[in-house]
Design an enzyme around this catalytic site. Structure first.
Site, PDB file in Angstrom:
ATOM      1  CG  PHE A 146       0.939  29.826  -9.767  1.00 24.80           C
ATOM      2  CD1 PHE A 146       1.148  31.191  -9.892  1.00 24.80           C
ATOM      3  CD2 PHE A 146      -0.368  29.363  -9.691  1.00 24.80           C
ATOM      4  CE1 PHE A 146       0.072  32.073  -9.950  1.00 24.80           C
ATOM      5  CE2 PHE A 146      -1.451  30.243  -9.750  1.00 24.80           C
ATOM      6  CZ  PHE A 146      -1.218  31.609  -9.883  1.00 24.80           C
ATOM      7  CG  ASP A 231      -1.543  23.756  -5.098  1.00 19.28           C
ATOM      8  OD1 ASP A 231      -2.594  23.313  -5.631  1.00 19.28           O
ATOM      9  OD2 ASP A 231      -1.246  24.967  -5.089  1.00 19.28           O
ATOM     10  CE  LYS A 260      -6.172  26.990 -12.021  1.00 23.85           C
ATOM     11  NZ  LYS A 260      -4.919  27.067 -11.285  1.00 23.85           N
TER      12      LYS A 260
END
Ligand SMILES: *Cc1c(COP(=O)(O)O)cnc(C)c1O
Length: 407
Positions: A146, A231, A260
């Site tokens: 993802f 990531d 985030k």
């Protein structure tokens, strides 16, 4: 325009249905306030937040140091665009580079944008430095990945619901099974410019790769002159018990994507951080963002780096995560407990109920969590949560599993 403000949960949800778009299926809770690990809904009910915005709220809701930094910057300057320098961005770039042990920082806003930026940088580096044939650059990714929701990023997803009806897709990606370094090595060709992986797959259900996997991926990418892009948008910034999750395996990437928690739960802030000679391939006008690197984002980002520089949140993730893991592993009704730091994916016994059913029941009892993929519930509470609050979380979980299994 209606002048009557909706008040109840049901009225708010009806309003959301009237003018919202159905791309989410939120739990039937309407939140209005938050502080630390606790949130309150429009009817005054209190909840423990066991999701923390998928790690965007690592420091909890409205951390006083971050709110103070934001307030101060709101009173000074909030946006310039990159047509001019602003006085906060260089400090943020220095702070994030120092924190992560990297040389250069490219600021963006969302995680998907950071991933897109890393893809563009890796391709340009491939053509300009590695000498890959024009238009031939390829990037190796992992199954179950993802990395965001843009058209290019979903092009290399294998999640049907992320892709269906959104093609045609961007070419240039090769997908190999996650956790299998030999398969990854076999997929590398002379045209491969980068490997893009998550050190632990969050959205897939907190999938921790086998020991030695990341180090082996680092070894083969270095040997073949291929960039390693980690990531760390969800795994990074203390969630896994280290500033960067890759550091737990002793692995240094060429590029990191961060996001985030970098925005402190206040504003969207993302970045690509890494080697200067790689990020340095970008020339003026080739890449950018109107909001990326704005002074408000930079001020919050610097404050986040300041919190992380103490090491206190990384230690909290290790300590609280050890405790939560121990308690979760003792719960009947779970078929798997996977995790690192304060970050867990637990699989509920299919006979008991779906992840969704468990989350609905948890919410009714004052704990907010989110299912991923069928039977998995993800638990990633703010790193400011206390042991007592973790006890409430686990005790509530145990009650829900017990009640559901009794039907
Ligand atoms: C959330 C996430 C993204 C995308 O971030 P957005 O801010 O939602 O675009 C990318 N990669 C990983 C690993 C993520 O967890």
């Amino acid at each position: 325009m209606t002048t009557v403000a909706p008040t109840t949960t049901d009225e708010r949800i009806a309003l959301a249905a009237a003018h919202g778009v159905g791309n989410y299926a939120p739990l039937p809770v309407v939140l209005a306030q938050g502080s630390g690990a606790r949130v309150t809904d429009v009817e005054g009910r209190h909840y423990l937040d066991a999701l923390a915005g998928y790690s965007a709220l690592n420091f909890g809701h409205r951390h006083p140091v971050l709110v103070e930094a934001a307030h101060r910057q709101l009173d000074a300057l909030t946006l310039t665009a990159r047509a001019f320098h602003n006085d906060r961005l260089p400090e943020f770039q220095r702070d994030l580079a120092e924190l992560t042990g990297t040389e250069a920082v490219l600021p963006m806003n969302t995680g998907a944008e950071a991933v897109e930026s890393a893809i563009k940088v890796a391709r340009a580096w491939g053509y300009r430095v590695r000498g890959v044939r024009p238009g031939a650059a390829r990037i190796v990714v992992a199954g179950g990945n993802f990395h965001g929701r843009t058209t290019t990023v979903v092009s290399f997803s294998d999640d049907p619901s992320a892709r269906a009806d959104f093609g045609p897709f961007t070419p240039g990606f090769d997908r190999v099974p996650y956790g299998d370094a030999a398969a990854l090595e076999a997929a590398l060709t002379d045209d491969t410019v980068a490997v893009l992986i998550e050190p632990v797959q969050g959205e897939a259900g907190v999938i921790v790769p086998p020991p030695g996997y990341l180090a082996e991926v680092r070894r083969v990418t270095a040997e073949r002159g291929v960039l390693l892009v980690l990531d760390e948008i969800q795994s990074g910034l203390a969630r896994a018990g280290a500033t960067l999750c890759g550091d737990l395996s002793g692995v240094r990437a060429d590029l990191y994507t961060l996001g985030k928690a970098l925005g402190g739960g206040i504003v969207p802030v993302s970045a690509v951080a890494g080697r200067r000679d790689v990020l340095g391939v970008l020339r003026p006008g080739e890449h950018g963002s109107t909001f990326g690197g704005n002074p408000l984002a930079a001020a919050v980002g610097s404050a986040v780096c300041g919190l992380l520089a103490t090491g206190e949140y990384q230690a909290a993730a290790r300590d609280l995560g050890g405790y939560l893991g121990e308690r979760l592993r003792a719960l009947p009704g779970l078929t798997a407990v996977r995790g690192v730091g304060l970050w867990f994916g637990v699989d509920v016994d299919e006979g008991i109920g779906s992840g969704r059913e468990v989350c609905v029941e948890l919410a009714r009892r004052g704990v907010l969590a989110k299912e991923t993929h069928g039977v998995t519930v993800r638990l990633s509470p703010p790193l400011v949560i206390t042991r007592d609050e973790l006890d409430v979380l686990v005790d509530t979980f145990a009650q829900v599993l017990g009640d559901l299994s009794r039907g």
